[in-house]
Design a protein around this motif. Structure first.
Motif, PDB file in Angstrom:
ATOM      1  N   ARG A 522       0.742  -1.464  -0.132  1.00 57.14           N
ATOM      2  CA  ARG A 522       0.038   0.169   0.071  1.00 57.14           C
ATOM      3  C   ARG A 522       1.011   1.379  -0.136  1.00 57.14           C
ATOM      4  O   ARG A 522       0.527   2.389  -0.719  1.00 57.14           O
ATOM      5  CB  ARG A 522      -0.867  -0.007   1.275  1.00 57.14           C
ATOM      6  CG  ARG A 522      -2.075  -0.950   1.246  1.00 57.14           C
ATOM      7  CD  ARG A 522      -2.682  -1.051   2.384  1.00 57.14           C
ATOM      8  NE  ARG A 522      -3.594   0.126   2.678  1.00 57.14           N
ATOM      9  CZ  ARG A 522      -3.938   0.332   4.086  1.00 57.14           C
ATOM     10  NH1 ARG A 522      -3.673  -0.255   5.065  1.00 57.14           N
ATOM     11  NH2 ARG A 522      -4.724   1.303   4.069  1.00 57.14           N
ATOM     12  N   THR A 523       1.910   1.264   0.831  1.00 55.64           N
ATOM     13  CA  THR A 523       2.990   2.300   0.908  1.00 55.64           C
ATOM     14  C   THR A 523       3.543   2.400  -0.440  1.00 55.64           C
ATOM     15  O   THR A 523       3.832   3.856  -1.136  1.00 55.64           O
ATOM     16  CB  THR A 523       4.010   2.156   1.943  1.00 55.64           C
ATOM     17  OG1 THR A 523       3.178   1.910   3.160  1.00 55.64           O
ATOM     18  CG2 THR A 523       4.826   3.490   2.076  1.00 55.64           C
ATOM     19  N   LYS A 524       4.027   1.737  -1.080  1.00 56.81           N
ATOM     20  CA  LYS A 524       4.921   1.685  -2.318  1.00 56.81           C
ATOM     21  C   LYS A 524       3.639   2.131  -3.516  1.00 56.81           C
ATOM     22  O   LYS A 524       4.042   3.167  -4.174  1.00 56.81           O
ATOM     23  CB  LYS A 524       5.245   0.205  -2.827  1.00 56.81           C
ATOM     24  CG  LYS A 524       5.649   0.238  -4.205  1.00 56.81           C
ATOM     25  CD  LYS A 524       6.918   0.969  -4.244  1.00 56.81           C
ATOM     26  CE  LYS A 524       7.472   0.829  -5.810  1.00 56.81           C
ATOM     27  NZ  LYS A 524       8.626   1.987  -6.260  1.00 56.81           N
ATOM     28  N   TYR A 526       1.056   4.252  -2.905  1.00 61.10           N
ATOM     29  CA  TYR A 526       1.120   5.736  -2.738  1.00 61.10           C
ATOM     30  C   TYR A 526       2.139   6.400  -3.159  1.00 61.10           C
ATOM     31  O   TYR A 526       1.960   7.426  -3.827  1.00 61.10           O
ATOM     32  CB  TYR A 526       0.700   5.872  -0.973  1.00 61.10           C
ATOM     33  CG  TYR A 526       0.479   7.522  -0.880  1.00 61.10           C
ATOM     34  CD1 TYR A 526      -0.615   7.977  -1.065  1.00 61.10           C
ATOM     35  CD2 TYR A 526       1.692   8.060  -0.432  1.00 61.10           C
ATOM     36  CE1 TYR A 526      -0.605   9.364  -0.850  1.00 61.10           C
ATOM     37  CE2 TYR A 526       1.530   9.584  -0.198  1.00 61.10           C
ATOM     38  CZ  TYR A 526       0.419  10.005  -0.502  1.00 61.10           C
ATOM     39  OH  TYR A 526       0.155  11.439  -0.009  1.00 61.10           O
ATOM     40  N   VAL A 534      10.106   0.111  -1.270  1.00 64.14           N
ATOM     41  CA  VAL A 534       9.868   0.293   0.146  1.00 64.14           C
ATOM     42  C   VAL A 534       9.757  -1.184   0.762  1.00 64.14           C
ATOM     43  O   VAL A 534       9.489  -2.182  -0.009  1.00 64.14           O
ATOM     44  CB  VAL A 534       8.267   0.894   0.219  1.00 64.14           C
ATOM     45  CG1 VAL A 534       7.449   0.844   1.623  1.00 64.14           C
ATOM     46  CG2 VAL A 534       8.096   2.049  -0.519  1.00 64.14           C
ATOM     47  N   ILE A 578      10.519   0.901   6.583  1.00 63.65           N
ATOM     48  CA  ILE A 578       9.379   1.244   7.716  1.00 63.65           C
ATOM     49  C   ILE A 578       9.662   0.191   8.945  1.00 63.65           C
ATOM     50  O   ILE A 578       9.821  -0.879   8.491  1.00 63.65           O
ATOM     51  CB  ILE A 578       8.260   1.060   6.887  1.00 63.65           C
ATOM     52  CG1 ILE A 578       7.959   2.065   5.687  1.00 63.65           C
ATOM     53  CG2 ILE A 578       7.143   1.426   8.108  1.00 63.65           C
ATOM     54  CD1 ILE A 578       6.650   1.626   5.313  1.00 63.65           C
ATOM     55  N   VAL A 585       3.631   3.606  13.165  1.00 58.17           N
ATOM     56  CA  VAL A 585       3.704   2.909  12.062  1.00 58.17           C
ATOM     57  C   VAL A 585       2.359   1.719  12.162  1.00 58.17           C
ATOM     58  O   VAL A 585       1.714   1.403  10.937  1.00 58.17           O
ATOM     59  CB  VAL A 585       4.916   2.044  11.757  1.00 58.17           C
ATOM     60  CG1 VAL A 585       4.910   0.926  10.425  1.00 58.17           C
ATOM     61  CG2 VAL A 585       6.004   3.122  11.250  1.00 58.17           C
ATOM     62  N   MET A 588      -0.668   3.511  11.401  1.00 57.80           N
ATOM     63  CA  MET A 588      -0.922   3.743   9.819  1.00 57.80           C
ATOM     64  C   MET A 588      -1.377   2.240   9.274  1.00 57.80           C
ATOM     65  O   MET A 588      -2.342   2.168   8.599  1.00 57.80           O
ATOM     66  CB  MET A 588       0.329   3.983   9.342  1.00 57.80           C
ATOM     67  CG  MET A 588       0.409   4.265   7.821  1.00 57.80           C
ATOM     68  SD  MET A 588       2.092   4.441   6.983  1.00 57.80           S
ATOM     69  CE  MET A 588       2.965   2.780   7.090  1.00 57.80           C
ATOM     70  N   TRP A 600      -0.762   9.416   6.554  1.00 57.57           N
ATOM     71  CA  TRP A 600       0.434   8.810   7.431  1.00 57.57           C
ATOM     72  C   TRP A 600       1.641   8.650   6.733  1.00 57.57           C
ATOM     73  O   TRP A 600       2.621   8.831   7.142  1.00 57.57           O
ATOM     74  CB  TRP A 600      -0.312   7.676   8.031  1.00 57.57           C
ATOM     75  CG  TRP A 600      -1.270   7.891   9.030  1.00 57.57           C
ATOM     76  CD1 TRP A 600      -2.332   7.572   9.330  1.00 57.57           C
ATOM     77  CD2 TRP A 600      -0.554   8.327  10.452  1.00 57.57           C
ATOM     78  NE1 TRP A 600      -2.993   7.884  10.416  1.00 57.57           N
ATOM     79  CE2 TRP A 600      -1.644   8.355  11.374  1.00 57.57           C
ATOM     80  CE3 TRP A 600       0.266   8.510  11.053  1.00 57.57           C
ATOM     81  CZ2 TRP A 600      -1.910   8.818  12.707  1.00 57.57           C
ATOM     82  CZ3 TRP A 600       0.567   8.814  12.415  1.00 57.57           C
ATOM     83  CH2 TRP A 600      -0.467   8.929  13.144  1.00 57.57           C
ATOM     84  N   VAL A 601       1.629   8.040   5.598  1.00 57.42           N
ATOM     85  CA  VAL A 601       2.629   7.686   4.532  1.00 57.42           C
ATOM     86  C   VAL A 601       3.613   9.039   4.292  1.00 57.42           C
ATOM     87  O   VAL A 601       4.829   8.985   4.663  1.00 57.42           O
ATOM     88  CB  VAL A 601       2.290   6.908   3.206  1.00 57.42           C
ATOM     89  CG1 VAL A 601       3.638   6.961   2.489  1.00 57.42           C
ATOM     90  CG2 VAL A 601       1.785   5.669   3.667  1.00 57.42           C
ATOM     91  N   PHE A 605       7.381   9.610   5.642  1.00 59.54           N
ATOM     92  CA  PHE A 605       8.238   9.759   4.424  1.00 59.54           C
ATOM     93  C   PHE A 605       8.887  11.261   4.625  1.00 59.54           C
ATOM     94  O   PHE A 605      10.239  11.272   4.300  1.00 59.54           O
ATOM     95  CB  PHE A 605       7.478   9.526   3.283  1.00 59.54           C
ATOM     96  CG  PHE A 605       8.648   9.791   1.970  1.00 59.54           C
ATOM     97  CD1 PHE A 605       9.493   8.687   2.046  1.00 59.54           C
ATOM     98  CD2 PHE A 605       8.338  10.616   1.270  1.00 59.54           C
ATOM     99  CE1 PHE A 605      10.498   8.819   0.968  1.00 59.54           C
ATOM    100  CE2 PHE A 605       9.355  10.797   0.024  1.00 59.54           C
ATOM    101  CZ  PHE A 605      10.433   9.992  -0.047  1.00 59.54           C
TER     102      PHE A 605
END
Length: 634
Positions: A522-524, A526, A534, A578, A585, A588, A600-601, A605
């Motif tokens: 999900r982070t990647k 975004y 990530v 992370i 975290v 998040m 949050w990301v 970041f």
């Protein structure tokens, strides 16, 4: 001597720097006013050296007079002291250039240093090669009459009261050389005395390689002074470096250093060597105690003088030492180079290459011995010249190991920004299974000491070298290993400390990593192209996230260094790591709303980028994410 002003008289203003310097000279150096005589005699000696060299190709310059020397005379009636030489002399342009300016500086840095601390003004003035102006410590006015041996002009007269301006005019001067006439202040009249002059010359100028004469009155048979005068030589007039070391005192070496360097402070250490064999030469090398103001200018010339068979050839013989040793002062006297050597011949000459290698090794040995025998003195050296020494591994591959052993840094082992840790000391303290030298580069000591990258090293008790000078990142491109131990940046993705983990803990981390896979994806999604990758990390304890670079990616500090120099730098692609154990975290990870998750990301970041680079790419986006998250807090 009859000299009459003729034509071309003009009044000129000093550079503003000269005005300030003259004020400092009179007010800051008065407690050591006798040094003016040392400086004027040293300048006269230099003028004679330069004439000798020019006369090698043009003997007519001697004008029938090959007996070079300095002559001092005084007149109590007119309160004047005259220092005369029959050296190279100056043309009108030379006078304007050398007596109307100071060290050709013209920079604000010059006087930011001079006015920093009044107590250090004397040392600072010595770093700028401005000895002539010390005449105004004792003189209310100074007149210079000079004629260049290289010019057909009759002569030039320069006169100043040491205030805002000076006059310059053409005069009739029959012989080459320079006369400096000091019109003494009341407090300077003590030097209108033969025995006072003898005392000062004996103290400061005994080592000068040309004779220094004082005008003295002839005594009759009963020992009474008559009106008749004669010139009497005061000094030995033998080049100090040609004398046996056992016959020389430390004070003589120190005074000779001040002569060749025009420094006011004593040197830190020196080395005097006579070498016979394949190449015959004498070297006298000094390490100063203070760095000159332009030390970091790589175009700055070496401080070595070159003599061939006792004949002066050139100042600043930069072919005799590599650039990173440009702070060394002294001389080399060779028997093997041709007397008419030019800079071009010197550049390509095998003897010169041999001298360069020998002088470099001699300086490095001096520093090695100092580091072993006197840690306190070596730290003085390192504070002054450490940045320049860090240029060495890139410039001098043959001596890279020696230079590396002389480098000093701070580390997590010491609670100070002082750079006292050697690579050898670091290796001695390494853990039993540790194979690499770990280091961290940062903008400042505070940034390095508090870097989140250090958390796991603190926890495991592993020492990390902290590199906080701008040049350090560049240095590490050339310093890849020391004593068989490779260097490892702790901000690189290839860092592996698994050997220091127990197996059970490692298995649990793998399980956590699998469970956290969806959060990483999900982070990647975004961040997209803003990051290279990530992933999960377990090297952090309290910090939620960090950014790192691949082993072959340009580091943050190198990118900053290149940007500061005006170069186009490709954008650094970071890996976003992370920490799944961190509470922020975890919060998040539990967030189902993708919009809130993105905030949050953005915050985590942005924090990681601030820690690594000191800036974020889009501050408004970062602040917006923070504000919206804060607004949601109940």
């Amino acid at each position: 001597m009859s000299e009459t002003a003729t034509i071309n008289k003009e009044t000129r203003g000093f550079q503003s720097e000269v005005k300030q310097l003259l004020h400092l000279m009179i007010n800051s150096l008065y407690s050591n006013k006798e040094i003016f005589l040392r400086e004027l005699i040293s300048n006269a000696s230099d003028a004679s050296d330069k004439l000798r060299f020019q006369a090698l190709s043009n003997p007519d310059l001697y004008q029938g007079d090959v007996d070079l020397g300095v002559r001092l005379s005084f007149d109590e009636t007119t309160s004047t002291l005259t220092v005369s030489d029959n050296g190279i002399g100056m043309s009108r342009d030379d006078v304007i250039e050398h007596l109307g300016t100071i060290a050709k500086s013209g920079t604000a840095e010059f006087f930011s240093k001079l006015s920093a601390e009044q107590s250090k003004d004397s040392q600072l003035i010595g770093q700028f090669g401005v000895g002539f102006y010390s005449a105004f410590i004792v003189a209310k006015a100074v007149t210079v009459r000079t004629r260049s041996a290289l010019s057909s002009s009759s002569g030039v007269q320069w006169h100043s009261l040491g205030e805002g301006e000076y006059t310059i005019e053409d005069v009739n001067k029959k012989s080459r050389g320079t006369d400096i006439i000091l019109h003494m202040r009341e407090e300077g009249k003590e030097f209108l005395n033969e025995w006072r002059l003898r005392e000062v010359i004996g103290k400061y100028s005994d080592h000068i390689g040309i004779p220094v004469f004082v005008m003295t009155k002839v005594k009759d048979e009963k020992g009474k002074e008559t009106e008749e005068t004669k010139w009497e030589q005061i000094n030995k007039a033998k080049a100090l470096w040609t004398r046996n070391k056992s016959d020389l005192k430390a004070e003589e070496y120190q005074e000779f250093y001040k002569h060749v360097s025009h420094d006011f402070a004593d040197p830190l250490i020196w080395s005097h060597n006579r070498v016979e064999g394949k190449n015959d030469y004498i070297s006298l090398l000094y390490i100063p105690a203070k760095a000159p103001w332009d030390m970091m200018n790589r175009d700055r010339k070496s401080g070595l003088k070159l003599y061939v068979q006792r004949v002066f050839i050139m100042d600043d013989a930069d072919q005799l030492l590599p650039s990173y040793l440009r702070f060394v002062r002294g001389l080399v006297d060779s028997n093997d180079l041709p007397l008419n050597v030019s800079r071009e011949i010197l550049q390509d000459n095998k003897v010169t290459q041999s001298l360069r290698s020998a002088c470099t090794k001699r300086v490095l040995s001096m520093l090695e011995n100092l580091a072993k025998s006197n840690t306190e003195k070596y730290q003085i050296f390192w504070k002054e010249f450490g940045l320049v020494m860090k240029e060495g591994p890139a410039e001098d591959f043959a001596n890279k190991e020696k230079i590396s052993g002389l480098l000093r840094f701070t580390s997590t082992q010491v609670d100070s920004s002082d750079q006292t840790v050697s690579l050898s000391a670091y290796i001695e303290r390494m853990k039993e299974d540790q194979e690499k030298i770990y280091y961290l580069t940062a903008d400042s000591y505070a940034a390095a000491k508090n870097s989140p990258h250090l958390e796991q090293f603190y926890a495991k008790g592993i020492e990390v070298i902290l590199m906080v000078d701008r040049i350090d990142e560049w240095l590490m491109n050339y310093l890849t290993e020391f004593n068989g131990k490779k260097f490892q940046s702790i901000t690189k993705a290839g860092l592996d400390l698994s050997k220091f983990e127990d197996k059970e803990k490692e298995e649990k981390q793998k399980e956590t990593e699998e469970e956290f896979r969806s959060v990483i994806d999900r982070t990647k999604e975004y961040l997209g192209d803003r990051v290279k990758e990530v992933r999960t990390t377990f090297k952090l304890l309290t910090t939620p996230a960090v950014v790192v670079t691949d082993d072959f990616e340009m580091g943050t500090q190198m990118a900053k260094l290149l940007e500061a120099s005006g170069q186009d730098v490709p954008k650094v692609k970071y890996i976003f790591e992370i920490n799944p154990k961190n509470e922020l975290v975890k919060r998040m990870a539990d967030e189902a709303d993708e919009e809130v998750f993105g905030r949050w990301v953005e915050v985590l970041f942005g924090q990681a980028m601030l820690t690594e680079r000191g800036s974020v790419e889009d501050p408004s986006q970062f602040l917006s994410a923070i504000n919206k998250l804060l607004a949601e807090v109940e």
